[in-house]
Structure formats: structure tokens, C-alpha cells
Design a protein around this motif. Structure first.
Motif, short mmCIF file in Angstrom:
data_model
loop_
_atom_site.label_atom_id
_atom_site.label_comp_id
_atom_site.label_asym_id
_atom_site.label_seq_id
_atom_site.Cartn_x
_atom_site.Cartn_y
_atom_site.Cartn_z
N GLU A 47 6.68 8.97 0.94
CA GLU A 47 6.20 8.07 -0.10
C GLU A 47 7.37 7.67 -1.01
OE1 GLU A 47 2.80 7.97 -3.62
OE2 GLU A 47 2.62 9.38 -1.94
N GLN A 48 7.44 6.37 -1.28
CA GLN A 48 8.59 5.81 -1.98
C GLN A 48 8.29 5.51 -3.45
OE1 GLN A 48 11.75 5.02 -0.01
NE2 GLN A 48 10.56 6.65 0.98
N SER A 49 9.32 5.64 -4.27
CA SER A 49 9.21 5.27 -5.69
C SER A 49 9.24 3.75 -5.81
CB SER A 49 10.36 5.87 -6.47
OG SER A 49 11.59 5.26 -6.09
N PRO A 50 8.82 3.19 -6.95
CA PRO A 50 8.89 1.73 -7.14
C PRO A 50 10.29 1.17 -6.91
CG PRO A 50 7.52 2.72 -8.83
CD PRO A 50 8.14 3.86 -8.07
N LEU A 79 14.23 -1.71 -3.18
CA LEU A 79 15.41 -1.64 -2.33
C LEU A 79 15.03 -1.92 -0.88
CD1 LEU A 79 18.42 -1.02 -1.97
CD2 LEU A 79 17.80 1.41 -1.76
N MET A 80 13.87 -1.44 -0.46
CA MET A 80 13.40 -1.69 0.89
C MET A 80 13.16 -3.19 1.12
SD MET A 80 10.10 -0.05 2.87
CE MET A 80 10.77 1.59 2.69
N ASN A 101 0.85 -1.20 0.00
CA ASN A 101 0.00 0.00 0.00
C ASN A 101 0.89 1.25 0.00
OD1 ASN A 101 -2.71 -1.50 0.81
ND2 ASN A 101 -1.15 -2.19 2.25
N PRO A 102 1.65 1.46 -1.06
CA PRO A 102 2.65 2.54 -1.07
C PRO A 102 2.10 3.94 -0.92
CG PRO A 102 2.33 1.63 -3.28
CD PRO A 102 1.61 0.73 -2.36
N THR A 103 0.82 4.15 -1.26
CA THR A 103 0.25 5.49 -1.16
C THR A 103 -0.51 5.72 0.15
OG1 THR A 103 -1.78 4.78 -2.31
CG2 THR A 103 0.03 5.66 -3.66
N GLU A 104 -0.67 4.68 0.94
CA GLU A 104 -1.39 4.80 2.22
C GLU A 104 -0.47 5.37 3.29
OE1 GLU A 104 -4.45 4.29 3.20
OE2 GLU A 104 -5.29 3.55 1.32
N GLU A 105 -0.75 6.58 3.73
CA GLU A 105 0.11 7.26 4.69
C GLU A 105 0.17 6.54 6.04
OE1 GLU A 105 0.49 11.60 6.93
OE2 GLU A 105 -0.92 11.34 5.25
N LYS A 106 -0.93 5.90 6.44
CA LYS A 106 -0.97 5.28 7.77
C LYS A 106 0.05 4.16 7.91
CE LYS A 106 -4.66 1.93 6.70
NZ LYS A 106 -6.01 1.46 7.09
#
Length: 439
Positions: free
Chosen positions: A242-245, A250-251, A186-191
Motif C-alpha cells: 500500500e502506497q502513501s499519497p 510518484l507512480m 483505489n489505493p486501499t484495494e489489495e486486488k
């Protein structure tokens, strides 16, 4: 101006910094320089909020310029850990010296008469040779030094090495892995990119494990004070932008490194040593580190050795062997073994009492020029050792010291001779260069 910077320091919130935390020496020097150059302006009015914010930003830039990789608070923590480790090492060394002085262990012998000066270990990170009391502190310091090169690797080592409770480590690793999974799904979910530090699960499962905060920092989580609905005061959060693909991939790779992590342990230095032929080959004078017995217990153990020889000749189940091995571990920590070679020379090495026979055979093989050729090892009492047997040296009555006899496989040597080949060479040149005479 002095009051101006004091007001700024009160307003600036440093990540994880508690009461008593100080700025680095470099920053203090910069502040002193500013204060000195502005001494004529000390009677100004208190700075406005805008001036405070500008000053805070300036101080932050100074900090970032001086320490581009590590946050000041984390550097202070690591320095504090180092000081504690040094104190711990000094206390341990003092305790060991006191125990030796009181004679609670095997009586101390003249060092010049000992068969080996002591038990030593090698740090896998630095290659340094260490005593038993030095190894833990040295490895922890070596891990802390790794932060300058690779924060991810260092924090993974820290988590798996600094914490003795493996169940707690596993729980923390699983939770951190879950954090990463949720962010990647859920890369766009801030929570999913915010961790509240006062959260009960975080406090009880993650924050209590040394290195966990450092690993999250290596993932680029940043400490921020944020408002909480229904509360007057802000709370500290670890926040990830928020992270790029590519950053998400890398994460995941860093998460996998955490999951594969293992404790960094000092390796036993076997201290391989060659000796010339000697009538004293069966004489051993060992330092206290080899024993986990009092002097009285050691004397009683020597009287029972003949019974152990008979026990080893009996057919035992795997469970029986494991039970006996556990008892032997409590009696001896290490063992010193000598192998008499066909030319009369001796090969000596130090082993754990619970090392398997395969470890002994590997040590001998690595010391020979022609280690690829099959050979046999005969223990006291004409007991032929079998490399394939999953038994410990202690189970074979090879503790705390023993003299073994080496011989090449007769059938193989006969085939070599029939083919016109020469007899196999023995010890490697590097061992022969340091060959000594037994005293």
C-alpha cells in the motif's frame, strides 16, 4: 553444514528464476567460506524448519547487501541478454562479410580510393561512433547499463527500443498504465495491487514485451508466491505494498514517462568534411553501404538517370511523389553530397536518401560562420532547390551522390555591400582546420 545450505537454497524462491539459475559469484564465495569453516561439522542431522528459515533470511540479507538495487534474477537476465546481443552482433558481422566476399553487392573497391570510408552512426546515449552492424547491440548494452543509474528510465527505454512491434508495445503500455490508474484510484484495494503472472492478459500482452517486468519492478512491485483459492500449489504474483499519497504521485509521474517514451535510435553521422578546390569534385567512389542494389541493377539504374531528370521536372501530385519516393528508398540507402562554395572549397556530408531538402539546408547552415544569411543551392541541371519544399533528396535525383553549387542571396549581399559591410565568411574554423585534398 554443506547439506544445510543446499536445503536452504532449495527452499528459497528467487523471483523469476527458472531451472539452471545460479547465485552470483560473490554469494558463492561467501557460501564456500562458510562451508570451509564448518567442515568439521558435516555429520550433523538435517536442519529443522526453523533453522532453514533463519538460514534463508541470512542468505537473503547477503544478497541484498551485495546488490542493493537489482534483484539477482534480473541481473542474470540482463547478463544473458548481453551475451545474446554479442552473439547476434558477431553473426551479423559474419553474414555481412560473407555477402561482401561473394560479391552480392556493389563490387568492393580499394578503401584508399573511396570518397568516404563508410556509413557511421552516433549513439545518443554514449556518443560513440558506430558502424551499421554495431549500432543496435551497442544501444541495447547502453540501455542495460542505465539500470544502475535510473531503473525507470532504463526500463522505459527497454520497452520502446527492444521491441520492434509498435502495436504490441502500445498494448503493453496501455495495460500497465491501467494498472497504475486502478491503484491510484483505489489505493486501499489489495486486488489492484496484485498481478497474477499466469493471467492470460498479462502473459499475452505484457510479459511478452521486453522491459515490462523491469518497469513494474521499478514501480516497486515484488515477486511473491501466494496461495490461490481452490489450488494446492502457490502461484507467482507481482505485489505492490500500500502506497502513501506521495508515492502514488510518484507512480503517476513514472507512468507518464512510460507513455512519453520513444525508441532510442542511432543518429546518422553526417561526417562533415571540407576539401580544397579540386577538379575531382564530381568524382565519387562510394562504399557498398550506400547501395541497396546488385551490380547489374546499379548499371541499369545509371542508364535510366536521364529519364529521372525529366520526371522531376514534371508537375506531380503529393501521392505520386510519395509513391516514387518509396521506390527510391528501395534503391539507395544513403547519399553523399558535396557543396561547392564561392571560394572553391567543398563541403561534404552523408545523408539518408529520404532526408528532406530542409535537412540539407540545415546541414549547410550549421557549417557556415554566417549561416543566418539567406543562400541558394543549385543541383545538377541548374535545378534550384527550395528549402520549403517537402521533397526527399532521392526525389530531386540527388542519389547516390551529387555535386551542388552554393551562392549567397544576391540582393542581400548587395545591401550589405552598399552599407559598407564585408562579404560573408564561409566555413567555420573547425572545418577549415581539418580541410583535405581530394585524391
Amino acid at each position: 553444514m554443506k547439506k544445510f545450505f543446499e536445503d536452504i537454497k532449495k527452499d528459497v524462491k528467487f523471483k523469476s528464476a527458472g531451472p539452471g539459475k545460479k547465485l552470483t559469484d560473490d554469494t558463492s564465495e561467501k557460501q564456500k567460506a562458510v562451508q570451509s569453516s564448518s567442515s568439521a561439522k558435516n555429520n550433523r542431522h538435517a536442519p529443522s524448519d526453523g533453522a532453514k528459515m533463519a538460514g534463508a533470511a541470512a542468505l537473503a540479507r547477503i544478497e541484498q547487501h551485495q546488490r542493493p538495487k537489482v534483484h539477482t534474477s534480473q541481473d542474470a537476465i540482463r547478463n544473458q541478454v548481453k551475451r545474446e546481443l554479442e552473439a547476434e552482433a558477431a553473426a551479423l558481422a559474419e553474414k555481412e562479410n560473407a555477402a561482401a566476399a561473394e560479391g552480392s553487392k556493389v563490387p568492393v573497391k580499394d578503401p584508399t580510393c573511396l570518397s568516404v570510408s563508410g556509413v557511421y552512426f552516433t549513439c545518443p546515449l554514449t556518443g560513440a561512433t558506430l558502424t551499421k552492424s554495431e549500432r543496435e547491440v551497442h544501444i541495447k548494452e547502453a540501455i542495460l547499463m542505465r539500470f544502475e543509474e535510473d531503473e525507470v528510465e532504463a526500463s522505459v527505454m527497454m520497452i520502446h527500443t527492444f521491441n520492434k512491434d509498435r502495436e504490441k508495445v502500445k498494448a503493453a503500455v496501455d495495460i500497465i498504465s491501467k494498472y497504475v490508474d486502478n491503484i491510484c484510484k483505489n489505493p486501499t484495494e489489495e486486488k489492484y495491487r496484485k498481478i497474477k503472472l499466469s493471467n492470460k492478459v498479462f502473459q499475452e500482452k505484457v510479459n511478452c514485451v521486453e522491459g515490462s517486468r523491469e518497469f513494474l519492478q521499478a514501480l516497486e512491485f515484488t515477486s511473491l508466491m501466494l496461495p490461490v483459492e481452490g489450488q494446492e500449489e502457490d502461484e507467482e504474483f507481482l505485489v505492490l505494498l500500500e502506497q502513501s499519497p506521495d508515492a502514488l504521485e510518484l507512480m503517476k509521474e513514472r507512468r507518464d514517462r512510460l507513455l512519453r517514451g520513444e525508441p532510442v535510435r542511432a543518429q546518422l553521422d553526417r561526417q562533415p568534411q571540407a576539401f580544397k578546390p579540386s577538379p575531382n569534385a564530381q568524382r565519387f567512389e562510394l562504399p557498398p553501404e550506400f547501395y541497396n542494389l546488385t551490380a547489374d541493377e546499379l548499371k541499369k539504374e545509371q542508364q535510366q538517370r536521364s529519364d529521372l531528370v525529366e520526371k522531376n521536372a514534371m508537375l506531380r501530385t503529393k501521392a505520386m511523389r510519395e509513391k516514387e519516393e518509396q521506390r527510391e528508398r528501395r534503391k539507395y540507402n544513403y547519399t553523399l553530397l558535396r557543396i561547392r562554395l564561392p571560394d572553391g572549397n567543398l563541403l561534404q556530408g552523408t545523408f539518408y536518401a529520404w532526408d528532406r531538402l530542409s535537412v540539407l539546408f540545415a546541414f549547410v547552415r550549421e557549417s557556415l560562420v554566417d549561416g543566418w544569411q539567406p543562400f541558394e543551392l543549385i543541383a545538377p541541371g541548374s535545378q534550384k532547390l527550395q528549402e520549403s519544399e517537402e521533397v526527399a533528396l532521392a526525389e530531386c535525383n540527388l542519389v547516390p551522390a551529387a555535386l551542388l553549387t552554393f551562392s549567397w542571396d544576391a540582393a542581400v549581399q548587395a545591401d550589405i555591400a552598399a552599407a559598407g559591410g564585408k562579404g560573408a565568411a564561409l566555413l567555420k574554423p573547425e572545418l577549415l582546420k581539418t580541410i583535405r585534398t581530394l585524391s
